[in-house]
Design an enzyme around this catalytic site. Structure first.
Site, PDB file in Angstrom:
ATOM      1  N   LYS A  18       0.827  -1.212   0.000  1.00  0.00           N
ATOM      2  CA  LYS A  18       0.000   0.000   0.000  1.00  0.00           C
ATOM      3  C   LYS A  18       0.867   1.271   0.000  1.00  0.00           C
ATOM      4  O   LYS A  18       0.599   2.204  -0.745  1.00  0.00           O
ATOM      5  CB  LYS A  18      -0.923   0.016   1.230  1.00  0.00           C
ATOM      6  CG  LYS A  18      -1.904  -1.147   1.271  1.00  0.00           C
ATOM      7  CD  LYS A  18      -2.955  -0.967   2.370  1.00  0.00           C
ATOM      8  CE  LYS A  18      -2.348  -0.936   3.762  1.00  0.00           C
ATOM      9  NZ  LYS A  18      -1.962  -2.274   4.279  1.00  0.00           N
ATOM     10  N   ARG A  93     -10.148  -0.700   8.899  1.00  0.00           N
ATOM     11  CA  ARG A  93      -9.518  -1.985   9.156  1.00  0.00           C
ATOM     12  C   ARG A  93     -10.455  -2.929   9.903  1.00  0.00           C
ATOM     13  O   ARG A  93     -10.070  -4.051  10.190  1.00  0.00           O
ATOM     14  CB  ARG A  93      -8.298  -1.761  10.035  1.00  0.00           C
ATOM     15  CG  ARG A  93      -6.969  -1.905   9.329  1.00  0.00           C
ATOM     16  CD  ARG A  93      -5.932  -1.523  10.358  1.00  0.00           C
ATOM     17  NE  ARG A  93      -4.675  -2.135  10.134  1.00  0.00           N
ATOM     18  CZ  ARG A  93      -3.656  -1.527   9.542  1.00  0.00           C
ATOM     19  NH1 ARG A  93      -3.792  -0.318   9.057  1.00  0.00           N
ATOM     20  NH2 ARG A  93      -2.507  -2.133   9.433  1.00  0.00           N
ATOM     21  N   ARG A 132      12.001  -4.926   4.916  1.00  0.00           N
ATOM     22  CA  ARG A 132      11.515  -3.567   4.677  1.00  0.00           C
ATOM     23  C   ARG A 132      12.301  -2.512   5.454  1.00  0.00           C
ATOM     24  O   ARG A 132      12.629  -2.688   6.613  1.00  0.00           O
ATOM     25  CB  ARG A 132      10.036  -3.480   5.047  1.00  0.00           C
ATOM     26  CG  ARG A 132       9.483  -2.070   4.917  1.00  0.00           C
ATOM     27  CD  ARG A 132       8.015  -2.082   4.765  1.00  0.00           C
ATOM     28  NE  ARG A 132       7.326  -2.222   6.024  1.00  0.00           N
ATOM     29  CZ  ARG A 132       6.006  -2.039   6.168  1.00  0.00           C
ATOM     30  NH1 ARG A 132       5.272  -1.727   5.110  1.00  0.00           N
ATOM     31  NH2 ARG A 132       5.436  -2.174   7.330  1.00  0.00           N
ATOM     32  N   ARG A 165      11.063  -0.772  10.889  1.00  0.00           N
ATOM     33  CA  ARG A 165       9.991  -0.545  11.846  1.00  0.00           C
ATOM     34  C   ARG A 165      10.024  -1.581  12.962  1.00  0.00           C
ATOM     35  O   ARG A 165      10.265  -2.752  12.705  1.00  0.00           O
ATOM     36  CB  ARG A 165       8.638  -0.625  11.129  1.00  0.00           C
ATOM     37  CG  ARG A 165       8.048   0.735  10.836  1.00  0.00           C
ATOM     38  CD  ARG A 165       6.858   0.643   9.953  1.00  0.00           C
ATOM     39  NE  ARG A 165       5.807  -0.228  10.463  1.00  0.00           N
ATOM     40  CZ  ARG A 165       4.643  -0.400   9.859  1.00  0.00           C
ATOM     41  NH1 ARG A 165       4.382   0.245   8.735  1.00  0.00           N
ATOM     42  NH2 ARG A 165       3.737  -1.203  10.376  1.00  0.00           N
ATOM     43  N   ARG A 176       0.349  -9.416  13.111  1.00  0.00           N
ATOM     44  CA  ARG A 176      -0.364  -8.454  12.258  1.00  0.00           C
ATOM     45  C   ARG A 176      -1.162  -9.169  11.177  1.00  0.00           C
ATOM     46  O   ARG A 176      -2.267  -8.758  10.820  1.00  0.00           O
ATOM     47  CB  ARG A 176       0.628  -7.474  11.632  1.00  0.00           C
ATOM     48  CG  ARG A 176       1.081  -6.401  12.624  1.00  0.00           C
ATOM     49  CD  ARG A 176       2.408  -5.787  12.251  1.00  0.00           C
ATOM     50  NE  ARG A 176       2.380  -5.098  10.978  1.00  0.00           N
ATOM     51  CZ  ARG A 176       3.481  -4.836  10.260  1.00  0.00           C
ATOM     52  NH1 ARG A 176       4.662  -5.203  10.697  1.00  0.00           N
ATOM     53  NH2 ARG A 176       3.372  -4.200   9.127  1.00  0.00           N
TER      54      ARG A 176
HETATM   55  P1  ADP Z   1       0.767  -2.193   8.138  1.00  0.00           P
HETATM   56  O1  ADP Z   1       2.022  -2.133   7.349  1.00  0.00           O
HETATM   57  O2  ADP Z   1       0.722  -3.297   9.142  1.00  0.00           O
HETATM   58  O3  ADP Z   1      -0.456  -2.108   7.292  1.00  0.00           O
HETATM   59  P2  ADP Z   1       0.307   0.468   9.265  1.00  0.00           P
HETATM   60  O4  ADP Z   1       1.452   1.377   9.148  1.00  0.00           O
HETATM   61  O5  ADP Z   1      -0.882   0.732   8.410  1.00  0.00           O
HETATM   62  O6  ADP Z   1       0.853  -1.006   9.112  1.00  0.00           O
HETATM   63  O7  ADP Z   1      -0.194   0.428  10.800  1.00  0.00           O
HETATM   64  C1  ADP Z   1       0.683   0.112  11.868  1.00  0.00           C
HETATM   65  C2  ADP Z   1      -0.111  -0.135  13.133  1.00  0.00           C
HETATM   66  O8  ADP Z   1      -0.895   1.031  13.471  1.00  0.00           O
HETATM   67  C3  ADP Z   1      -1.140  -1.265  13.056  1.00  0.00           C
HETATM   68  O9  ADP Z   1      -0.558  -2.522  13.279  1.00  0.00           O
HETATM   69  C4  ADP Z   1      -2.121  -0.849  14.157  1.00  0.00           C
HETATM   70  O10 ADP Z   1      -1.650  -1.144  15.437  1.00  0.00           O
HETATM   71  C5  ADP Z   1      -2.164   0.660  14.016  1.00  0.00           C
HETATM   72  N1  ADP Z   1      -3.236   1.060  13.072  1.00  0.00           N
HETATM   73  C6  ADP Z   1      -3.088   1.624  11.848  1.00  0.00           C
HETATM   74  N2  ADP Z   1      -4.276   1.839  11.267  1.00  0.00           N
HETATM   75  C7  ADP Z   1      -5.221   1.415  12.143  1.00  0.00           C
HETATM   76  C8  ADP Z   1      -6.644   1.345  12.133  1.00  0.00           C
HETATM   77  N3  ADP Z   1      -7.362   1.772  11.076  1.00  0.00           N
HETATM   78  N4  ADP Z   1      -7.266   0.837  13.216  1.00  0.00           N
HETATM   79  C9  ADP Z   1      -6.593   0.414  14.279  1.00  0.00           C
HETATM   80  N5  ADP Z   1      -5.255   0.428  14.355  1.00  0.00           N
HETATM   81  C10 ADP Z   1      -4.564   0.921  13.313  1.00  0.00           C
END
Ligand code: ADP
Ligand code: ZN
Length: 220
Positions: A18, A93, A132, A165, A176
């Site tokens: 994404k 999500r 990554r 990260r 995750r």
């Molecule tokens: P990923 O690469 O896992 O998609 P993101 O950068 O989008 O990671 O998100 C990292 C973390 O931030 C998630 O694992 C979660 O803990 C939190 N997070 C992000 N977006 C949401 C959301 N819409 N609802 C709840 N938690 C979120």
């Protein structure tokens, strides 16, 4: 330019690409990229109350509570950027978040035009996330072998420092993915029923995936 009154959702498992796609879409179409993960990491860095609250969830690979996340998103969208559209990444999500999003968009007069679903297998994701790297300054994603920066440890775009990260370690990646399958995957059916879901292949090259997304954007 007028204020953005249209939004696309970029949807997919963690590591589905994404962030990489968003970067290209911003460059080609001038969309405003709104990534809830980035917003949380920003709050973490500034050590805000929101960041302190989100930290525990993020470290476990769990989701931050829906109401907290939705409020943060709403505050961000209320700024009212001038752009052709918003590109939402990482939100919604969960099913409740999808309902909250409808409400937020309605209040702000923004139309959800399409949900772009980047399809990937779990095996691929574990391999990808292990390598990554992300720019501390501009969040551009790199990969140790798939997309190395020109100079090791340095962002091609802005010269910022690259880092791994904290939640990209194997245990948290597995957590995750489990979270994705149990809480996020039900959205696939939800958006299919709403006629908004547009699947693209996330296992081909990033350029080819971008091509598939561009075809969809032409129509919506
Ligand atoms: P990923 O690469 O896992 O998609 P993101 O950068 O989008 O990671 O998100 C990292 C973390 O931030 C998630 O694992 C979660 O803990 C939190 N997070 C992000 N977006 C949401 C959301 N819409 N609802 C709840 N938690 C979120
Ligand atoms: Zn950078």
């Amino acid at each position: 330019m007028a204020k953005a009154n249209k939004a696309y959702v970029l949807f997919g498992a963690p590591g589905s690409g994404k962030g990489t796609q968003a970067e290209q879409l911003v460059k080609h179409y001038g969309f405003v990229h709104v990534a809830t993960g980035d917003l949380f990491r920003e709050n973490l860095k500034q050590n805000t109350p929101l960041g302190q609250l989100a930290k525990g969830y993020m470290e476990k690979g769990a989701l931050v509570p829906d109401d907290v996340t939705a409020r943060m998103l709403k505050e961000r969208l209320q700024r009212g950027d001038e752009a052709p559209a918003y590109l939402l990444d990482g939100f919604p999500r969960t099913l409740p978040q999808a309902q909250m999003l409808e409400e937020i968009l309605r209040e702000l007069g923004i139309r959800l035009a399409a949900v772009i679903f980047i399809q990937t297998s779990d095996d691929l994701i574990v391999r990808r996330l292990g390598g990554r790297l992300i720019c501390k300054a501009c969040q551009t994603p790199y990969h140790k072998t798939n997309r190395p920066p020109k100079k090791e440890g340095i962002c091609d775009r802005c010269g910022g420092e690259l880092y791994q990260r904290a939640d990209d370690n194997p245990d948290t990646v597995r957590a995750r993915l489990a979270t994705f399958h149990s809480q996020t995957a039900p959205l696939i059916e939800y958006y299919k029923k709403a006629g908004l879901l547009h699947p693209v292949n996330g296992e081909i090259s990033a350029e080819q995936t971008l091509q598939e997304i561009s075809e969809i954007l032409k129509k919506y």
